[in-house]
Scaffold this motif. Structure first.
Motif, mmCIF file in Angstrom:
data_model
loop_
_atom_site.group_PDB
_atom_site.id
_atom_site.type_symbol
_atom_site.label_atom_id
_atom_site.label_comp_id
_atom_site.label_asym_id
_atom_site.label_seq_id
_atom_site.Cartn_x
_atom_site.Cartn_y
_atom_site.Cartn_z
ATOM 1 N N ASP A 245 9.811 -4.106 -10.553
ATOM 2 C CA ASP A 245 8.539 -3.430 -10.283
ATOM 3 C C ASP A 245 8.655 -2.304 -9.262
ATOM 4 O O ASP A 245 7.637 -1.709 -8.887
ATOM 5 N N LEU A 246 9.862 -2.016 -8.823
ATOM 6 C CA LEU A 246 10.024 -1.016 -7.762
ATOM 7 C C LEU A 246 9.531 0.362 -8.220
ATOM 8 O O LEU A 246 8.807 1.054 -7.488
ATOM 9 N N ASP A 247 9.886 0.761 -9.424
ATOM 10 C CA ASP A 247 9.458 2.070 -9.923
ATOM 11 C C ASP A 247 7.944 2.150 -10.066
ATOM 12 O O ASP A 247 7.325 3.145 -9.693
ATOM 13 N N LEU B 142 1.330 -0.398 0.756
ATOM 14 C CA LEU B 142 1.828 -1.403 -0.180
ATOM 15 C C LEU B 142 0.800 -2.491 -0.491
ATOM 16 O O LEU B 142 1.122 -3.471 -1.171
ATOM 17 N N HIS B 143 -0.416 -2.322 -0.027
ATOM 18 C CA HIS B 143 -1.470 -3.293 -0.343
ATOM 19 C C HIS B 143 -1.906 -3.083 -1.789
ATOM 20 O O HIS B 143 -2.714 -2.195 -2.094
ATOM 21 N N ASP C 95 2.217 6.912 -5.197
ATOM 22 C CA ASP C 95 2.557 8.341 -5.193
ATOM 23 C C ASP C 95 3.751 8.642 -4.289
ATOM 24 O O ASP C 95 3.774 9.624 -3.550
ATOM 25 N N GLY C 96 4.749 7.769 -4.368
ATOM 26 C CA GLY C 96 5.962 7.954 -3.573
ATOM 27 C C GLY C 96 7.181 7.748 -4.446
ATOM 28 O O GLY C 96 7.104 7.744 -5.673
ATOM 29 N N ASP C 97 8.334 7.577 -3.814
ATOM 30 C CA ASP C 97 9.548 7.259 -4.559
ATOM 31 C C ASP C 97 10.051 5.892 -4.129
ATOM 32 O O ASP C 97 9.511 5.270 -3.224
#
Length: 250
Positions: free
Chosen positions: A107-109, A152-153, A116-118
């Motif tokens: 699920d990292l991607d 990350l919420h 809206d990050g990498d």
């Protein structure tokens, strides 16, 4: 002394409720009372108490109804020194390896896209915090830890997985956790930790306890495999990852 209300729970237990939210201060009060009860029992006091079960915001006290009852337990709890409940919580510190590489992080991607990050940002955010173990639950040794950085919420996945591998490092809402066993699960999987969180052969089977502090140390897949092999062969013990908040285990 911290304030709590007492709720009867059948004829063999009662719950001491400190509040109605997830809050480090409430968790610290719960753990302090749990430790005070444990210390009193070790000294031969609080007869009839069988077990305590801490949660985010409450402590359930289970007792033997042939030895005591709700009223007596309440009286006994009131005899605990107030100062023992006001001491700062002295949890242990852990630096646990976590591999955030794609094979361990399905699920990292998607998490990176959602915020809206990498992926590097997600790993940096997740591994850059120290988490408090609020409670153990769901599975033996499963630690509910907080608090995640605000970006990350995320809510739980809309489609839970039927099989989440043991060791999976996951996030949901404002919490992070490590799955100690393979099980179904609906949290977002960001990586995997090679350190077993539950060993029934140990006097204290669960590696982590409420009130402990945990940081994650990003490692490569090669280092993950090395640690996993060393732990399985008995060349490395899980206690090696217990550390101070400043130090990193060898």
């Amino acid at each position: 002394m911290p304030h709590y209300r007492i709720l009867p729970l059948g004829d063999t237990a009662l719950t001491l409720e400190f509040g109605d939210r997830i809050d480090p201060a409430l968790q610290a009060a719960v753990s302090a009372l749990d430790q005070a009860i444990g210390a009193a029992r070790a000294q031969g006091h609080l007869h009839g108490i069988v077990e305590t079960m801490p949660t985010f915001r409450s402590l359930t006290v289970i007792f033997d109804p042939l030895e005591t009852d709700h009223d007596r337990i309440t009286e006994l709890l009131n005899t605990l020194p107030g100062s023992s409940l006001e001491q700062p919580l002295q949890g242990r510190h852990w630096l646990l390896p976590a591999c955030y590489e794609p094979s361990f992080a399905p699920d990292l991607d998607s998490v990176a896209h959602t915020i809206d990050g990498d992926t590097k940002t997600v790993v940096h955010l997740h591994s850059g915090c120290e988490y408090v173990v609020y409670m153990l639950g769901f599975l033996p040794g499963f630690p509910f830890m907080g608090d995640l950085p605000e970006p990350l919420h995320l809510p739980r996945r809309t489609e839970p997985r039927t099989r989440v591998p043991a060791g999976s490092v996951a996030i949901a809402t404002g919490l992070t956790a490590i799955y100690p066993w393979e099980s179904p699960g609906g949290w977002h999987l960001l990586g995997r930790c090679p350190v077993p969180l539950f060993d029934a052969r140990q006097e204290a089977p669960a590696l982590l306890q409420a009130g402990d502090h945990v940081r994650f140390d990003p490692v490569s897949a090669t280092e993950y495999a090395r640690i996993e092999r060393a732990l399985a062969a008995g060349e490395l013990d899980a206690s090696a990852f217990q550390t101070s908040c400043e130090a990193k285990p060898a």
